[in-house]
Design a protein around this motif. Sequence first.
Motif, PDB file in Angstrom:
ATOM      1  N   GLU A 306       2.911   2.259  -9.327  1.00  0.00           N
ATOM      2  CA  GLU A 306       1.772   3.225  -9.700  1.00  0.00           C
ATOM      3  C   GLU A 306       2.496   4.666  -9.674  1.00  0.00           C
ATOM      4  N   GLU A 307       2.022   5.598 -10.580  1.00  0.00           N
ATOM      5  CA  GLU A 307       2.530   6.914 -10.184  1.00  0.00           C
ATOM      6  C   GLU A 307       1.740   7.927  -9.506  1.00  0.00           C
ATOM      7  N   PHE A 308       0.407   7.621  -9.332  1.00  0.00           N
ATOM      8  CA  PHE A 308      -0.618   8.363  -8.570  1.00  0.00           C
ATOM      9  C   PHE A 308      -1.358   7.550  -7.804  1.00  0.00           C
ATOM     10  N   LEU A 309      -1.580   7.855  -6.573  1.00  0.00           N
ATOM     11  CA  LEU A 309      -2.674   6.848  -5.485  1.00  0.00           C
ATOM     12  C   LEU A 309      -3.192   8.045  -4.831  1.00  0.00           C
ATOM     13  N   ILE A 310      -4.873   7.679  -4.582  1.00  0.00           N
ATOM     14  CA  ILE A 310      -5.622   8.380  -3.945  1.00  0.00           C
ATOM     15  C   ILE A 310      -6.443   7.485  -2.834  1.00  0.00           C
ATOM     16  N   ALA A 311      -6.635   8.208  -1.854  1.00  0.00           N
ATOM     17  CA  ALA A 311      -7.548   7.620  -0.904  1.00  0.00           C
ATOM     18  C   ALA A 311      -8.995   7.394  -1.150  1.00  0.00           C
ATOM     19  N   PHE A 325      -9.801   4.715 -12.289  1.00  0.00           N
ATOM     20  CA  PHE A 325      -9.468   4.300 -11.108  1.00  0.00           C
ATOM     21  C   PHE A 325      -9.500   2.793 -10.877  1.00  0.00           C
ATOM     22  N   LYS A 326      -8.451   2.227 -10.407  1.00  0.00           N
ATOM     23  CA  LYS A 326      -8.249   0.888 -10.260  1.00  0.00           C
ATOM     24  C   LYS A 326      -8.158   0.833  -8.708  1.00  0.00           C
ATOM     25  N   ASP A 327      -9.223   0.188  -8.076  1.00  0.00           N
ATOM     26  CA  ASP A 327      -9.298  -0.287  -6.737  1.00  0.00           C
ATOM     27  C   ASP A 327      -7.888  -1.239  -6.326  1.00  0.00           C
ATOM     28  N   ILE A 328      -7.326  -0.783  -5.459  1.00  0.00           N
ATOM     29  CA  ILE A 328      -6.213  -1.735  -4.839  1.00  0.00           C
ATOM     30  C   ILE A 328      -6.410  -2.389  -3.646  1.00  0.00           C
ATOM     31  N   GLY A 329      -7.334  -1.706  -2.858  1.00  0.00           N
ATOM     32  CA  GLY A 329      -7.683  -2.429  -1.550  1.00  0.00           C
ATOM     33  C   GLY A 329      -7.413  -1.837  -0.385  1.00  0.00           C
ATOM     34  N   ASP A 330      -7.404  -2.531   0.720  1.00  0.00           N
ATOM     35  CA  ASP A 330      -6.851  -2.042   2.215  1.00  0.00           C
ATOM     36  C   ASP A 330      -5.378  -2.303   2.227  1.00  0.00           C
ATOM     37  N   ILE A 331      -4.598  -1.340   2.413  1.00  0.00           N
ATOM     38  CA  ILE A 331      -3.143  -1.524   2.690  1.00  0.00           C
ATOM     39  C   ILE A 331      -3.046  -0.902   4.102  1.00  0.00           C
ATOM     40  N   ALA A 332      -1.942  -1.421   4.579  1.00  0.00           N
ATOM     41  CA  ALA A 332      -1.261  -1.106   5.772  1.00  0.00           C
ATOM     42  C   ALA A 332      -0.091   0.018   5.588  1.00  0.00           C
ATOM     43  N   LEU A 333      -0.371   1.092   6.200  1.00  0.00           N
ATOM     44  CA  LEU A 333       0.613   2.335   6.404  1.00  0.00           C
ATOM     45  C   LEU A 333       1.524   2.484   7.357  1.00  0.00           C
ATOM     46  N   LYS A 334       2.635   2.738   7.241  1.00  0.00           N
ATOM     47  CA  LYS A 334       3.421   3.002   8.421  1.00  0.00           C
ATOM     48  C   LYS A 334       3.052   4.131   9.469  1.00  0.00           C
ATOM     49  N   GLY A 335       3.079   3.497  10.572  1.00  0.00           N
ATOM     50  CA  GLY A 335       2.639   4.507  11.864  1.00  0.00           C
ATOM     51  C   GLY A 335       1.169   4.399  11.852  1.00  0.00           C
ATOM     52  N   GLU A 337      -2.316   2.463  12.601  1.00  0.00           N
ATOM     53  CA  GLU A 337      -3.040   1.107  13.140  1.00  0.00           C
ATOM     54  C   GLU A 337      -4.070   0.496  12.073  1.00  0.00           C
ATOM     55  N   LYS A 338      -4.825   1.566  11.767  1.00  0.00           N
ATOM     56  CA  LYS A 338      -6.134   1.080  10.749  1.00  0.00           C
ATOM     57  C   LYS A 338      -5.512   1.107   9.217  1.00  0.00           C
ATOM     58  N   ARG A 339      -6.084   0.075   8.516  1.00  0.00           N
ATOM     59  CA  ARG A 339      -5.559  -0.111   6.981  1.00  0.00           C
ATOM     60  C   ARG A 339      -6.269   1.051   6.399  1.00  0.00           C
ATOM     61  N   VAL A 340      -5.698   1.617   5.268  1.00  0.00           N
ATOM     62  CA  VAL A 340      -6.433   2.456   4.515  1.00  0.00           C
ATOM     63  C   VAL A 340      -6.570   2.107   3.168  1.00  0.00           C
ATOM     64  N   THR A 341      -7.929   2.421   2.458  1.00  0.00           N
ATOM     65  CA  THR A 341      -8.252   1.691   1.318  1.00  0.00           C
ATOM     66  C   THR A 341      -7.888   2.843   0.176  1.00  0.00           C
ATOM     67  N   ILE A 342      -7.412   2.619  -0.953  1.00  0.00           N
ATOM     68  CA  ILE A 342      -6.760   3.203  -1.884  1.00  0.00           C
ATOM     69  C   ILE A 342      -7.016   2.886  -3.316  1.00  0.00           C
ATOM     70  N   ALA A 343      -6.693   3.705  -4.252  1.00  0.00           N
ATOM     71  CA  ALA A 343      -6.923   3.449  -5.395  1.00  0.00           C
ATOM     72  C   ALA A 343      -5.692   4.241  -6.496  1.00  0.00           C
ATOM     73  N   ALA A 344      -5.453   3.513  -7.721  1.00  0.00           N
ATOM     74  CA  ALA A 344      -4.451   3.992  -8.513  1.00  0.00           C
ATOM     75  C   ALA A 344      -5.204   5.042  -9.668  1.00  0.00           C
ATOM     76  N   VAL A 345      -4.736   5.952 -10.066  1.00  0.00           N
ATOM     77  CA  VAL A 345      -5.512   7.014 -10.850  1.00  0.00           C
ATOM     78  C   VAL A 345      -4.810   6.789 -12.087  1.00  0.00           C
ATOM     79  N   THR A 346      -5.346   6.755 -13.366  1.00  0.00           N
ATOM     80  CA  THR A 346      -4.451   6.917 -14.520  1.00  0.00           C
ATOM     81  C   THR A 346      -5.381   7.695 -15.348  1.00  0.00           C
TER      82      THR A 346
END
Length: 348
Positions: A306-311, A325-335, A337-346
């Motif tokens: 994806e070219e553009f991701l948003i919390a 916006f396309k919901d991607i769901g909860d993903i693990a981010l480096k560093g 502990e809690k997963r973050v829910t993000i979406a892709a923007v078009t």
Amino acid sequence: MRFSTKRRLRIIRDYIFGWTVAFIFLSIVRGVGTVEVSSVQFKFWDSILISLFFGPLFGTISGYAQILTEERFYKRFPIGKLVLFRLIYVVTLLVVIILASYFIVTQFMGEAKGIIAFAVEPGSSAIYFYIICVDLLLLMLRQINHMLGENNLWKLMKGDFYMPREEERIFMFLDLQASTMHAENLGHIKYSKMIQDCFIDLGVIVENEAEIYQYVGDEVILTWKLKDGLRNNNCINAFYNFKNQLQKKKDYYLKNYNCVPFFKAGLNSGIVTVTEVGKYKKEIAYHGDVINTAARIQGKCNELQEEFLIALKLKSKIGGELYSFKDIGDIALKGKEKRVTIAAVTQN
């Protein structure tokens, strides 16, 4: 690149303020406890009134000259040549001022001497020198303001950042894709020139009220106060305006670098602290997990293709129908502990 009307008015306002203060200061220095040596005499309060007229006049003219410089010549010349260009401008302005002043004093004050004698009257050289110095000083302050970020110089002088304070802000991380490949193909010097061109073209985002927080190699961090970033979807529009600007310059980049640079972005919002740091090199710094999370979100662009991701928490505050916006769901981010829910923007 042409500025918006709002940005032009802001520049002209700053120059009007600067020139008016400069003329009032000159009136106080020359009008209290001193005697004029020129043939044209002004009482102190008359001098103040003249300052209130010439300040806005000079400010408007100088402001338009600065707008012309930034729109037409900023990319072409280094700062030394810009100063020389400005010096030529202010000398030309002085000639016009002398001609206008001579007309006024001959028509309304009965002055009868020739224009050369009028121009070289005792004390006139000090006034000319003062006007040149004021114009160059305002130019230098404008450049310092560019280095610190729009309007941050005044905030720094007021002490707004002396003590840490909290702000709710939006942060965008923009990263040049395939930077290693570009550096290998172009070599370090030409690669650096391409980065310079990209970040000059990034100037379009100021029309979306974005502040450029930091340049980090081939990456740049943009920020907005929350209300400014959400207004008219500024935080989303900035990315696509920059992308469109690079596409408009496609032929230029292909001709000079044999590629069209492409950036990917991550966007996040939340509470951060802002403060002034450093003693010998001052900087306005933002601290908080919000910034690190925005960087990690951007880092997922390649993995998720994806070219553009948003919390998602920020996405819920974005309105309008220009974007999907396309919901991607909860993903693990480096560093984190809690997963973050993000979406892709078009862009629709």
